[in-house]
Design a protein around this motif. Structure first.
Motif, mmCIF file in Angstrom:
data_model
loop_
_atom_site.group_PDB
_atom_site.id
_atom_site.type_symbol
_atom_site.label_atom_id
_atom_site.label_comp_id
_atom_site.label_asym_id
_atom_site.label_seq_id
_atom_site.Cartn_x
_atom_site.Cartn_y
_atom_site.Cartn_z
ATOM 1 N N LEU A 6 45.408 23.211 50.206
ATOM 2 C CA LEU A 6 43.959 23.157 50.290
ATOM 3 C C LEU A 6 43.180 24.076 49.182
ATOM 4 N N GLY A 7 43.622 24.309 48.341
ATOM 5 C CA GLY A 7 43.035 24.997 47.148
ATOM 6 C C GLY A 7 42.263 24.409 46.252
ATOM 7 N N TYR A 8 42.160 24.815 44.909
ATOM 8 C CA TYR A 8 41.383 24.431 43.986
ATOM 9 C C TYR A 8 41.629 22.735 43.500
ATOM 10 N N GLY A 61 39.173 34.607 23.729
ATOM 11 C CA GLY A 61 38.714 35.467 24.659
ATOM 12 C C GLY A 61 39.725 36.610 24.904
ATOM 13 N N PRO A 62 39.433 37.180 26.318
ATOM 14 C CA PRO A 62 40.199 38.303 26.519
ATOM 15 C C PRO A 62 41.548 38.252 26.985
ATOM 16 N N GLY A 63 41.938 36.903 27.017
ATOM 17 C CA GLY A 63 43.182 36.625 27.495
ATOM 18 C C GLY A 63 43.161 35.409 28.307
ATOM 19 N N LEU A 64 44.367 34.637 28.554
ATOM 20 C CA LEU A 64 44.428 33.345 29.405
ATOM 21 C C LEU A 64 44.272 33.616 30.873
ATOM 22 N N GLY A 65 43.720 32.624 31.578
ATOM 23 C CA GLY A 65 43.633 32.798 33.211
ATOM 24 C C GLY A 65 43.795 31.298 33.722
ATOM 25 N N GLY A 66 43.611 31.511 35.021
ATOM 26 C CA GLY A 66 43.837 30.049 35.897
ATOM 27 C C GLY A 66 45.222 29.969 36.012
ATOM 28 N N HIS A 67 45.649 28.929 36.876
ATOM 29 C CA HIS A 67 46.959 28.537 37.189
ATOM 30 C C HIS A 67 47.786 27.968 36.130
ATOM 31 N N SER A 91 35.589 58.185 31.178
ATOM 32 C CA SER A 91 34.261 57.397 30.947
ATOM 33 C C SER A 91 34.283 56.530 32.349
ATOM 34 N N LYS A 92 32.927 56.215 32.563
ATOM 35 C CA LYS A 92 32.829 55.161 33.813
ATOM 36 C C LYS A 92 32.690 53.668 32.951
ATOM 37 N N ILE A 93 33.066 52.825 33.337
ATOM 38 C CA ILE A 93 33.304 51.356 32.749
ATOM 39 C C ILE A 93 33.032 50.305 33.644
ATOM 40 N N LEU A 94 32.270 49.521 33.412
ATOM 41 C CA LEU A 94 31.641 48.407 34.360
ATOM 42 C C LEU A 94 32.380 47.057 33.765
ATOM 43 N N ILE A 95 33.147 46.495 34.480
ATOM 44 C CA ILE A 95 33.650 45.400 34.240
ATOM 45 C C ILE A 95 32.918 43.933 34.494
ATOM 46 N N LEU A 96 32.455 43.275 33.780
ATOM 47 C CA LEU A 96 31.607 42.082 34.135
ATOM 48 C C LEU A 96 32.433 40.793 34.194
ATOM 49 N N GLY A 97 32.763 40.356 35.531
ATOM 50 C CA GLY A 97 33.547 39.091 35.925
ATOM 51 C C GLY A 97 34.966 39.289 36.095
ATOM 52 N N LEU A 98 35.477 39.052 37.280
ATOM 53 C CA LEU A 98 36.713 39.145 37.616
ATOM 54 C C LEU A 98 37.565 37.454 37.393
ATOM 55 N N ALA A 99 36.781 36.470 37.756
ATOM 56 C CA ALA A 99 37.218 35.090 37.520
ATOM 57 C C ALA A 99 37.664 34.982 36.027
ATOM 58 N N TYR A 100 38.608 33.734 36.124
ATOM 59 C CA TYR A 100 39.202 33.520 34.981
ATOM 60 C C TYR A 100 38.199 32.729 34.081
ATOM 61 N N LYS A 101 37.272 32.131 34.434
ATOM 62 C CA LYS A 101 36.352 31.294 33.868
ATOM 63 C C LYS A 101 34.899 31.179 34.345
ATOM 64 N N LYS A 102 33.990 31.099 33.696
ATOM 65 C CA LYS A 102 32.445 31.265 34.308
ATOM 66 C C LYS A 102 32.238 30.524 35.328
ATOM 67 N N ASN A 103 31.521 30.687 36.262
ATOM 68 C CA ASN A 103 30.786 30.040 37.319
ATOM 69 C C ASN A 103 31.510 29.676 38.283
ATOM 70 N N SER A 106 40.219 33.413 40.547
ATOM 71 C CA SER A 106 40.742 34.545 39.870
ATOM 72 C C SER A 106 42.203 34.619 39.424
ATOM 73 N N ARG A 107 42.847 33.282 39.439
ATOM 74 C CA ARG A 107 44.305 33.213 39.374
ATOM 75 C C ARG A 107 44.664 33.544 37.866
ATOM 76 N N GLU A 108 45.359 34.416 37.662
ATOM 77 C CA GLU A 108 45.960 34.966 36.397
ATOM 78 C C GLU A 108 44.852 35.377 35.324
ATOM 79 N N ALA A 109 43.647 35.922 35.929
ATOM 80 C CA ALA A 109 42.628 36.464 35.184
ATOM 81 C C ALA A 109 43.075 37.464 34.323
ATOM 82 N N PRO A 110 42.550 37.647 33.090
ATOM 83 C CA PRO A 110 42.929 38.695 32.582
ATOM 84 C C PRO A 110 42.259 39.895 32.927
ATOM 85 N N ALA A 111 41.242 40.088 33.684
ATOM 86 C CA ALA A 111 40.315 41.012 34.041
ATOM 87 C C ALA A 111 41.163 42.156 34.717
ATOM 88 N N PHE A 112 42.386 41.593 35.614
ATOM 89 C CA PHE A 112 42.969 42.378 36.468
ATOM 90 C C PHE A 112 44.098 43.489 35.534
#
Length: 434
Positions: free
Chosen positions: A22-24, A265-271, A326-338, A342-348
């Motif tokens: 019962l996922g996405y 983009g910063p890398g591929l994400g999603g399943h 340095s203090k760095i802020l990452i905006l967004g962990l999800a692999y795509k917007k909205n 976060s599966r396979e998201a490049p942010a990690f």
């Protein structure tokens, strides 16, 4: 025996539908069947998901709680109890198919699910696999398990493969409106699969075999992976030449034929896209084929998080600072917007690489309040709120996922330095494109 009784139950909406996973993919599909007035039982090994659904709550931000509540009050229930599978006329499997650490297919979720279902299989039942896999999975792995119970595929049991095509957060296309490819192990299987999916989906596309349907899914995602790899490589070349790749892409996209727009983009994400191509490359080796083109695209795409880290280091250096400390802020962990996916998201990987270099990292994501559990990454972090004061505390802000909820003007006005991987900011001295 033939499929007449099964088809009659489907046509009369007397069939009981079971969705496993019962996922996405599985949850929208289960709700779609429930909304078409079928009795639906959703199965998931995560007891927390079943509990949330039973209480009318949602865990996917793009599926509203009101929709779940309406389904629960109607024909839908959620459980972890596989014994309830004895009620089912249709079994639909939507479980993960990840890669192992050697980038080889891990089909344990699929085979374990089918193995647990074996005691509850019955004549005049259909099983549909939707999880992405290599061509031959349905025929070589699933069919023998079903036949071990004494069933004859195409006569008293019906087996199909119908790949999922969900796109979380896409408001233009839904489960109902996205055409559904379906392949059967026999003609009778295909007929049953088409009837099942036609009951909820506007357009069903029958193909000649389960292998064809499995290959169709891989082609769709390999097409995207290869083209994304191309524009990611073009981005690196353009950057070295001092050319704005996004301006180039927009200009090329004005051609009314022969060009499809893909963005870097910063890398591929999603399943799908980071994983699916390697299912084919693995299977192709069985036939003595080396899929060099696909693997090259994979190498380019997997290198993008390191590219972002290097661009961040270069930008900090130009501002007289090192990554370390340095203090760095990452905006967004999800692999795509909205979405919260976060599966396979490049942010990690980007966070891990920056931490390894001594950076102090925070993140902000309106869809992911706490750092999710990951196989390779475990950080005790929580999403920070954004305001002018909080943003000013960081040496650098990296936009990874361009959620619409972010106030981009506030971020641009407040940040000392911005690494933009999504082309959301206007060019100036403190904006570095990555």
């Amino acid at each position: 025996m033939n499929s007449a009784s099964l088809l009659q139950r489907i046509n009369n909406k007397e069939a009981v539908i079971g969705v496993f996973g019962l996922g996405y993919v599985g949850l929208p599909l289960a709700l779609c069947f429930a909304e078409a007035n079928y009795k639906v039982i959703g199965f998931d090994t995560d007891a927390a998901k079943s509990k949330q659904l039973s209480e009318g709550q949602t865990y996917l931000t793009h599926i509203h709680a009101e929709r779940i509540q309406a389904a629960i009050q109607g024909n839908f229930s959620a459980t972890c109890d596989y014994a309830q599978a004895s009620q089912l006329d249709a079994i639909i499997i939507c479980v993960p198919t990840p890669l192992n650490k050697y980038r080889e297919p891990d089909l344990s979720y699929v085979t374990n699910t089918v193995s647990q279902l074996l005691p509850y299989l019955k004549a005049q039942q259909i099983l549909s696999l939707e999880s992405t896999s290599y061509p031959g999975t349905t025929e070589e792995l699933i069919r023998p398990l079903i036949e071990s119970k004494g069933f004859t595929i195409g006569e008293d049991y019906f087996l199909v493969y119908s790949p999922e095509r969900e796109d979380p957060g896409n408001t233009s296309y839904t489960t109902k409106t996205i055409p559904k490819v379906c392949g059967g192990e026999t003609a009778a299987c295909l007929n049953a699969g088409v009837k099942l999916y036609e009951s909820i989906i506007d357009t069903v596309v029958p193909v000649s075999s389960t292998k064809t349907a499995e290959m169709t899914k891989l082609l769709e995602n390999i097409y995207r992976a290869v083209n994304i790899g191309l524009v990611n490589e073009m981005k690196i070349v353009a950057d070295k030449m001092g050319i704005n790749i996004h301006e180039v892409i927009d200009a090329a996209a004005t051609k009314p034929f022969g060009f499809t727009k893909f963005t870097p983009g910063p890398g591929l994400g999603g399943h799908c896209i980071p994983i699916d191509p390697f299912y084919l490359t693995w299977k192709a080796r069985e036939y003595g084929i080396h899929t060099r083109f696909i693997e090259l695209a994979g190498e380019v795409n997997r290198a993008m998080p390191e590219w972002v880290v290097q661009k961040t280091a270069d930008a900090l250096n130009e501002h007289g600072k090192a990554v370390k400390g340095s203090k760095i802020l990452i905006l967004g962990l999800a692999y795509k917007k909205n979405v919260s996916d976060s599966r396979e998201a490049p942010a990690f990987e980007i966070i891990a690489k920056l931490k390894a270099k001594g950076a102090r990292i925070d993140y902000s994501d309106p869809h992911i309040p706490s750092f999710p559990k990951k196989r390779d990454y475990a950080f005790d972090m929580h999403s920070v709120s954004l305001n002018a004061s909080s943003i000013q505390n960081y040496d650098c802000v990296i936009l990874i996922t361009d959620h619409d909820e972010f106030d981009y003007q506030l971020i641009e006005n407040s940040a000392e330095l911005i690494i933009d991987t999504r082309n959301r900011f206007t060019a100036n001295d403190k904006i570095f494109s990555a």
